[in-house]
Design a protein around this motif. Structure first.
Motif, PDB file in Angstrom:
ATOM      1  N   LYS A 159      38.363  44.995  29.197  1.00 10.25           N
ATOM      2  CA  LYS A 159      39.727  45.009  28.613  1.00 10.25           C
ATOM      3  C   LYS A 159      40.038  46.293  28.268  1.00 10.25           C
ATOM      4  O   LYS A 159      41.341  46.278  27.805  1.00 10.25           O
ATOM      5  N   ILE A 179      35.390  35.526  34.643  1.00  8.77           N
ATOM      6  CA  ILE A 179      35.972  36.722  35.226  1.00  8.77           C
ATOM      7  C   ILE A 179      36.023  36.853  36.666  1.00  8.77           C
ATOM      8  O   ILE A 179      35.254  36.860  37.093  1.00  8.77           O
ATOM      9  N   ARG A 180      37.192  37.130  37.231  1.00 13.38           N
ATOM     10  CA  ARG A 180      37.505  37.032  38.641  1.00 13.38           C
ATOM     11  C   ARG A 180      37.915  38.540  38.961  1.00 13.38           C
ATOM     12  O   ARG A 180      38.894  39.070  38.301  1.00 13.38           O
ATOM     13  N   PHE A 181      37.144  39.446  39.837  1.00 14.73           N
ATOM     14  CA  PHE A 181      37.230  40.687  40.152  1.00 14.73           C
ATOM     15  C   PHE A 181      37.911  40.631  41.365  1.00 14.73           C
ATOM     16  O   PHE A 181      37.324  40.019  42.547  1.00 14.73           O
ATOM     17  N   CYS A 182      39.056  41.335  41.657  1.00 12.09           N
ATOM     18  CA  CYS A 182      39.742  41.284  43.013  1.00 12.09           C
ATOM     19  C   CYS A 182      40.751  42.698  42.929  1.00 12.09           C
ATOM     20  O   CYS A 182      41.195  42.846  42.231  1.00 12.09           O
ATOM     21  N   SER A 185      40.857  44.869  40.060  1.00 12.03           N
ATOM     22  CA  SER A 185      41.329  44.494  38.800  1.00 12.03           C
ATOM     23  C   SER A 185      40.535  43.067  38.317  1.00 12.03           C
ATOM     24  O   SER A 185      39.634  42.639  39.069  1.00 12.03           O
ATOM     25  N   ALA A 186      40.449  43.085  37.169  1.00 14.14           N
ATOM     26  CA  ALA A 186      39.679  41.982  36.540  1.00 14.14           C
ATOM     27  C   ALA A 186      40.691  40.903  35.776  1.00 14.14           C
ATOM     28  O   ALA A 186      41.516  41.478  34.645  1.00 14.14           O
ATOM     29  N   ASP A 187      40.369  39.674  35.920  1.00 19.85           N
ATOM     30  CA  ASP A 187      41.223  38.470  35.245  1.00 19.85           C
ATOM     31  C   ASP A 187      40.073  37.676  34.632  1.00 19.85           C
ATOM     32  O   ASP A 187      39.287  37.147  35.285  1.00 19.85           O
ATOM     33  N   ILE A 188      40.369  37.635  33.175  1.00 19.20           N
ATOM     34  CA  ILE A 188      39.473  36.647  32.797  1.00 19.20           C
ATOM     35  C   ILE A 188      40.287  35.330  32.685  1.00 19.20           C
ATOM     36  O   ILE A 188      41.177  35.057  32.055  1.00 19.20           O
ATOM     37  N   GLU A 189      39.563  34.299  33.548  1.00 22.34           N
ATOM     38  CA  GLU A 189      40.141  32.913  33.817  1.00 22.34           C
ATOM     39  C   GLU A 189      39.832  31.933  32.546  1.00 22.34           C
ATOM     40  O   GLU A 189      40.570  31.196  32.394  1.00 22.34           O
TER      41      GLU A 189
END
Length: 202
Positions: A159, A179-182, A185-189
């Motif tokens: 973050k 956490i999804r990495f794509c 970028s990282a998105d905390i689901e």
């Protein structure tokens, strides 16, 4: 790719509010029950590999989760909890009563203020992030089982928050953070998710 961060189940020292750090404390009976419920909640997640601290409370958590996956299990000393040095074994009330001035300094700047005969938070983040970099380089779904400060250091890095703000990113025992990495970028689901411990659905 998906990275799942798991904190080990509770131990007798967690229940006593005692600082365990590198002390190799096993899961309590309640902790084992937590971990079995956590493992059931993760059984349908596609997990290619599991990484764990070698301390028994984390390793046992990882092994129980892995009963549903039979994935390669990697133990790394870089994932161990912060070395609390002279504070290992103290209860939180004892720490507050006898080391309040030090705690004030540490909370203001945990990155550079080290535990007496132990580590700073930056020491922890530096060694832990080496493991995470290796996991991300593989680009395959992975699960990491570790500890309070270990996981908070990872989440601060993801973050882009200073370590002094770690308290907003602490997770509870037997919780999962997804956490999804794509595309860089990282998105905390899911963050500190554990409805399965209260009879809720995974």
């Amino acid at each position: 790719m998906i990275l799942i961060l798991v904190r080990h189940g509770i131990t007798p020292w967690n229940e006593e509010r005692r600082i365990q750090g590198l002390t190799d404390v096993d899961l309590s009976a309640a902790g084992l029950d937590q971990v079995r419920r956590l493992a059931l909640s993760l059984k349908d997640f596609p997990i290619a590999s599991i990484y764990s601290s070698p301390l028994v409370r984390a390793r046992k958590t990882a092994e129980i989760i892995n009963e549903f996956h039979q994935a390669p299990l990697h133990l790394s000393s870089d994932l161990t909890e912060m070395n609390h040095g002279d504070f290992e074994g103290l209860t939180i009330p004892e720490l507050m009563a006898h080391h309040r001035d030090f705690l004030r300094k540490w909370l203001a700047d945990p990155a550079s203020v080290g535990m007496p005969h132990g580590e700073s938070f930056l020491d922890v983040q530096t060694r832990v992030w080496k493991v995470i970099e290796g996991i991300l380089a593989n680009s395959r779904n992975a699960l990491v089982v570790a500890h309070n400060f270990t996981l908070a250091s990872i989440l601060c890095r993801i973050k882009n928050l200073p370590l002094a703000e770690f308290r907003s990113l602490c997770v509870d025992p037997a919780s999962r953070t997804v956490i999804r990495f794509c595309n860089g970028s990282a998105d905390i689901e899911l963050f500190n998710d554990r409805p399965y411990l209260n009879g809720g659905q995974p």
